[in-house]
Design an enzyme around this catalytic site. Structure first.
Site, PDB file in Angstrom:
ATOM      1  N   GLN A 197      38.596  28.528  -4.067  1.00 62.60           N
ATOM      2  CA  GLN A 197      37.480  27.764  -3.497  1.00 62.60           C
ATOM      3  C   GLN A 197      36.642  27.123  -4.599  1.00 62.60           C
ATOM      4  O   GLN A 197      36.176  25.985  -4.460  1.00 62.60           O
ATOM      5  CB  GLN A 197      36.607  28.688  -2.632  1.00 62.60           C
ATOM      6  CG  GLN A 197      35.620  27.979  -1.735  1.00 62.60           C
ATOM      7  CD  GLN A 197      36.254  27.431  -0.459  1.00 62.60           C
ATOM      8  OE1 GLN A 197      37.466  27.321  -0.380  1.00 62.60           O
ATOM      9  NE2 GLN A 197      35.442  27.086   0.519  1.00 62.60           N
TER      10      GLN A 197
ATOM     11  N   THR B  22      33.664 -13.010   4.771  1.00 59.94           N
ATOM     12  CA  THR B  22      35.044 -12.607   5.029  1.00 59.94           C
ATOM     13  C   THR B  22      35.652 -13.367   6.201  1.00 59.94           C
ATOM     14  O   THR B  22      35.034 -13.507   7.253  1.00 59.94           O
ATOM     15  CB  THR B  22      35.103 -11.095   5.309  1.00 59.94           C
ATOM     16  OG1 THR B  22      34.596 -10.396   4.181  1.00 59.94           O
ATOM     17  CG2 THR B  22      36.530 -10.652   5.580  1.00 59.94           C
TER      18      THR B  22
ATOM     19  N   SER C  17      39.115 -10.560  -0.001  1.00 60.18           N
ATOM     20  CA  SER C  17      38.777 -10.490  -1.417  1.00 60.18           C
ATOM     21  C   SER C  17      38.887 -11.850  -2.105  1.00 60.18           C
ATOM     22  O   SER C  17      38.165 -12.124  -3.052  1.00 60.18           O
ATOM     23  CB  SER C  17      39.679  -9.470  -2.115  1.00 60.18           C
ATOM     24  OG  SER C  17      39.481  -8.175  -1.586  1.00 60.18           O
TER      25      SER C  17
ATOM     26  N   ASP D  69      37.797  -4.913  -2.106  1.00 65.68           N
ATOM     27  CA  ASP D  69      38.777  -3.837  -1.996  1.00 65.68           C
ATOM     28  C   ASP D  69      38.898  -3.121  -3.341  1.00 65.68           C
ATOM     29  O   ASP D  69      38.932  -3.752  -4.402  1.00 65.68           O
ATOM     30  CB  ASP D  69      40.130  -4.426  -1.591  1.00 65.68           C
ATOM     31  CG  ASP D  69      41.220  -3.384  -1.526  1.00 65.68           C
ATOM     32  OD1 ASP D  69      41.356  -2.734  -0.491  1.00 65.68           O
ATOM     33  OD2 ASP D  69      41.922  -3.211  -2.553  1.00 65.68           O
TER      34      ASP D  69
ATOM     35  N   GLY E  17      28.771  -8.100   9.959  1.00 63.12           N
ATOM     36  CA  GLY E  17      27.742  -7.177  10.422  1.00 63.12           C
ATOM     37  C   GLY E  17      26.546  -7.907  11.011  1.00 63.12           C
ATOM     38  O   GLY E  17      26.133  -8.951  10.497  1.00 63.12           O
TER      39      GLY E  17
ATOM     40  N   GLY F  42      37.792  26.081  10.117  1.00 63.32           N
ATOM     41  CA  GLY F  42      37.601  25.598  11.481  1.00 63.32           C
ATOM     42  C   GLY F  42      36.201  25.084  11.737  1.00 63.32           C
ATOM     43  O   GLY F  42      36.006  24.109  12.480  1.00 63.32           O
TER      44      GLY F  42
ATOM     45  N   ARG G  11      29.687  32.213   3.971  1.00 63.32           N
ATOM     46  CA  ARG G  11      30.849  32.797   4.624  1.00 63.32           C
ATOM     47  C   ARG G  11      31.473  33.880   3.752  1.00 63.32           C
ATOM     48  O   ARG G  11      31.759  33.659   2.579  1.00 63.32           O
ATOM     49  CB  ARG G  11      31.884  31.709   4.924  1.00 63.32           C
ATOM     50  CG  ARG G  11      33.161  32.225   5.594  1.00 63.32           C
ATOM     51  CD  ARG G  11      32.860  32.860   6.954  1.00 63.32           C
ATOM     52  NE  ARG G  11      34.053  33.398   7.556  1.00 63.32           N
ATOM     53  CZ  ARG G  11      34.720  32.817   8.557  1.00 63.32           C
ATOM     54  NH1 ARG G  11      34.271  31.674   9.053  1.00 63.32           N
ATOM     55  NH2 ARG G  11      35.792  33.377   9.047  1.00 63.32           N
TER      56      ARG G  11
ATOM     57  N   GLU H  70      32.779  -5.172   0.369  1.00 62.01           N
ATOM     58  CA  GLU H  70      32.207  -5.578  -0.920  1.00 62.01           C
ATOM     59  C   GLU H  70      33.268  -5.568  -2.014  1.00 62.01           C
ATOM     60  O   GLU H  70      32.972  -5.345  -3.187  1.00 62.01           O
ATOM     61  CB  GLU H  70      31.037  -4.675  -1.314  1.00 62.01           C
ATOM     62  CG  GLU H  70      29.792  -4.873  -0.481  1.00 62.01           C
ATOM     63  CD  GLU H  70      29.161  -6.251  -0.658  1.00 62.01           C
ATOM     64  OE1 GLU H  70      29.132  -6.762  -1.787  1.00 62.01           O
ATOM     65  OE2 GLU H  70      28.723  -6.830   0.344  1.00 62.01           O
TER      66      GLU H  70
ATOM     67  N   THR I 188      36.688  -0.478   1.049  1.00 65.68           N
ATOM     68  CA  THR I 188      37.242  -1.795   1.358  1.00 65.68           C
ATOM     69  C   THR I 188      36.215  -2.909   1.280  1.00 65.68           C
ATOM     70  O   THR I 188      36.481  -3.962   0.689  1.00 65.68           O
ATOM     71  CB  THR I 188      37.882  -1.780   2.765  1.00 65.68           C
ATOM     72  OG1 THR I 188      38.855  -0.740   2.822  1.00 65.68           O
ATOM     73  CG2 THR I 188      38.534  -3.103   3.079  1.00 65.68           C
TER      74      THR I 188
END
Length: 730
Positions: free
Chosen positions: A422, A224, A230, A515, A263, A490, A403, A513, A511
């Protein structure tokens, strides 16, 4: 007695109100029974009945339904609001053997994953704390990698080539501990190591394999650039051959060509695979010839002193949103000389006298072959993204079971997973996680076969499939991480419960390897190519072969009878589900092909593509969903344990019907699904969410993620709140 419609409606309302506020409320029928009763009593659903019944018949049917509400059999039943009906539904729960389901899910690589888990359980000092600086995280990440390789004896590099399935299983386990570690390991072995072995020849393997394997040669993958990500063919870094010294000279011609986000470059890397344009001297007027993008091994730091080598400039890309255990850097080269032998020459070589040779006839062919060998990174990201989703779904599901909040008057509070809202958030996500698991396993199998056979058609197939699954799965996981956080209220916001770090670390999966938007265009382009070849008598790739088998069937007018079938057995029939997915893809493919042909005449090929871009992206997603469902159905059918198969069937049906309902407008526009059938799909998908909720604990436990790997207090198997309060100091 007055039986006019208006009188019946008034009576019905009075009875419903009296039942709603009655103290005596017997249990309602189970959802499947209710659905069946509605279907069997609905004249429209009789396939022998004419679709265009007269208005008098419709009025009679309405009166029949209203009368049914006043029948003695219904007087004793409560009128429960639809949004509460599933809470009180007394349905039989499937008994699931978690151990058998887990064995089927993880198969032969279960021991390899457990070896990773056991190592980190024995080394708590290598688990990253909630609060850690960028520099400390980078050093910890390197110690984690060295510990795995040199202490635990896990040598992933050999598996990249010998057993890719086992390698990706280890990657998933490592990512469960720390996503930064998984990415760093991927850079070392899949990218740096994979490029050396896959793009090089025997001389490169002999020289570098052992050093890469032991991490004595930590390296980078420098593809890159600042101005080009890309568009790899547009890279600007150059490698000019000097025939006098028998060397390549690596140069960064402008700031836009600086290698960026590399990297391992900022701190630990000693080598880099640098992708650059190969420039050869010629004796014609131009003086040089551009042979296209090739890969070169470039040393960037001294092996002993670790000092940056002359001509190499390295800068730190700095603190990131996530993955701060990975040391991303930027590289600039100024007349850096490397031996001619450092060209990774599998697809193209340069002789001592500067002559270029290749077994492939063109730049485009060589470029395609090179990228085909690097597809393993996308395969790994798709599979690893599913691993992240498993963690998030496990935390959110266990917390939602734990919960309790609100409930009927003067009754104990109920689990928040008993609430339909849920269930609507989490249960289709849990079903999708299983769907993605089997789809990415299929991708790994195809990739492993490709590495063994090097079959040209299989290479093309894996390239498109990996692009689509990587794009689809990582986008879905990114959205789901936020949903899971919100589903835990929370407590989901507490860093110790991991949603924040998982979300931030995973975000870049969309993103790198490739986009995701670009990758979906690759899928659409391949579909159009196959569509064209289908009508020219060509051979279709394995992944798209349903277009060859059934294109005409899918593109024919929908059957007005089956469009109205709403029976539970029909809606849960894999053939109906898969046909619906493939019908949508086929129509999208046909319509976008027509649009492209029309717009090309006035806008040219690029302009036409841009005009149809959103349509193309929808086509790519639709096709990948078809592949995912097909592989899920196959996995259900192959499962040897009856209880596990029943649980997987539930999840598979929920995945299919939830996806159909989310795109119900597409099916309604073309009358593939009649209004009553659409309503039945919605109701059945809600009921299946409830059924999956009944086995949700077993389904997430089958992922077999130990508590010391999950590390979120609200997701512990026992004493979750106790551990949570201890963490904050009580």
């Amino acid at each position: 007695m007055d039986t006019s419609p208006s009188c019946l409606i008034k009576c019905k309302r009075r009875i419903n109100l009296s039942l709603l506020f009655s103290d005596t409320q017997p249990s309602p029928p189970s959802a499947p029974t209710a659905i069946t009763n509605r279907i069997s009593s609905s004249p429209e659903m009789d396939p022998h009945r004419k679709a265009d019944a007269g208005e008098s018949d419709a009025s009679a049917r309405r009166i029949q339904r209203l009368s049914a509400h006043l029948s003695p059999a219904d007087l004793g039943r409560p009128c429960i609001p639809p949004q509460l009906r599933l809470l009180t539904c007394a349905a039989a729960k499937i008994e699931v053997d978690t151990e058998k389901l887990s064995l089927y899910m993880r198969g032969k690589h279960r021991e390899s994953q457990e070896k990773v888990y056991e190592y980190f359980n024995s080394r708590p000092d290598l688990l990253n704390p909630v609060e850690i600086s960028k520099d400390d995280h980078r050093e910890l990440c390197m110690r984690q990698l060295l510990g795995l390789v040199r202490e635990a004896g896990i040598r992933p590099f050999r598996l990249v080539f010998d057993d890719p399935g086992k390698y990706y299983a280890i990657m998933e386990a490592v990512g469960s501990v720390d996503i930064s570690l998984a990415i760093k390991m991927g850079v070392q072995y899949s990218l740096w190591g994979g490029s050396v072995i896959n793009l090089g020849t025997k001389r490169h393997r002999d020289k570098y394999f052992d050093g890469i394997d032991s991490v004595e040669y930590p390296g980078c993958f420098a593809m890159t650039e600042l101005h080009h990500g890309s568009n790899v063919q547009g890279l600007q870094t150059v490698a000019k051959f000097d025939p006098i010294t028998d060397e390549f000279i690596i140069d960064t011609p402008n700031d836009g060509a600086i290698k960026w986000w590399i990297g391992n470059a900022a701190v630990h890397g000693k080598f880099a695979t640098v992708f650059a344009r190969l420039i050869l001297p010629t004796h014609d007027a131009q003086g040089t010839s551009d042979m296209g993008v090739h890969a070169f091994i470039v040393p960037i730091r001294d092996m002993k002193t670790h000092q940056t080598l002359p001509g190499v400039e390295i800068h730190d890309c700095g603190y990131k949103i996530g993955l701060n255990g990975v040391d991303n850097g930027a590289l600039r080269f100024c007349s850096v000389r490397i031996p001619r032998e450092n060209l990774l020459n599998r697809f193209g070589d340069v002789s001592r006298d500067g002559k270029y040779t290749s077994s492939l006839p063109s730049i485009n062919k060589r470029f395609a072959a090179m990228l085909g060998e690097l597809v393993g990174g996308r395969v790994g990201l798709a599979y690893s993204s599913v691993g992240v989703l498993k963690i998030a779904v496990t935390i959110a599901t266990r917390y939602s079971l734990l919960r309790q909040q609100f409930g009927p008057p003067k009754q104990p509070e109920v689990s928040i997973l008993d609430y339909q809202s849920q269930q609507h958030k989490l249960m289709p996500m849990l079903a999708s996680t299983y769907a993605f698991h089997f789809a990415t396993l299929h991708l790994i199998e195809k990739y492993s076969e490709m590495k063994k056979t090097h079959d040209e058609q299989l290479v093309s197939d894996v390239h498109a499939l990996s692009a689509g699954l990587k794009a689809y799965v990582t986008s879905y996981t990114a959205k789901s991480l936020s949903v899971c956080r919100e589903a835990c209220g929370g407590h989901g916001y507490a860093a110790v419960n991991r949603f924040g770090s998982l979300r931030n670390d995973h975000d870049i999966f969309q993103t790198f390897e490739g986009d995701n938007t670009v990758l979906l265009q690759q899928v659409a382009a391949d579909l159009l190519k196959q569509y064209k070849e289908k009508f020219q008598g060509g051979t279709l790739a394995v992944t798209w072969n349903y277009l060859r088998e059934s294109m005409n069937t899918y593109l024919s007018q929908p059957n007005p009878v089956t469009a109205r079938w709403e029976g539970k057995d029909h809606l849960r029939d894999p053939k109906f589900q898969l046909d619906a997915f493939r019908y949508r893809t086929s129509r999208l493919l046909q319509s976008v092909a027509v649009r492209l042909r029309k717009h090309t005449k006035t806008l040219g090929s690029f302009g036409a593509w841009n005009r149809c871009l959103n349509h193309l992206l929808t086509l790519g997603e639709s096709h990948i969903e078809s592949v995912i469902l097909a592989k899920f159905i196959e996995a259900v059918e192959r499962c040897p344990d009856p209880s596990s198969r029943a649980a997987l069937k539930l999840a598979c049906d929920l995945y299919a019907l939830d996806r159909i309902w989310k795109d119900i407008g597409t099916y309604r526009i073309v009358d593939y699904v009649a209004p009553n059938k659409a309503k039945a799909i919605h109701k059945l998908s809600e009921y299946l969410s409830f059924q999956v909720r009944n086995v949700a604990r077993e389904l997430v436990d089958a992922f077999n993620l130990p508590d010391h790997v999950i590390r979120a207090p609200i997701a512990m198997h026992s004493e979750a709140y106790s551990q949570y309060t201890q963490y904050v100091g009580f």
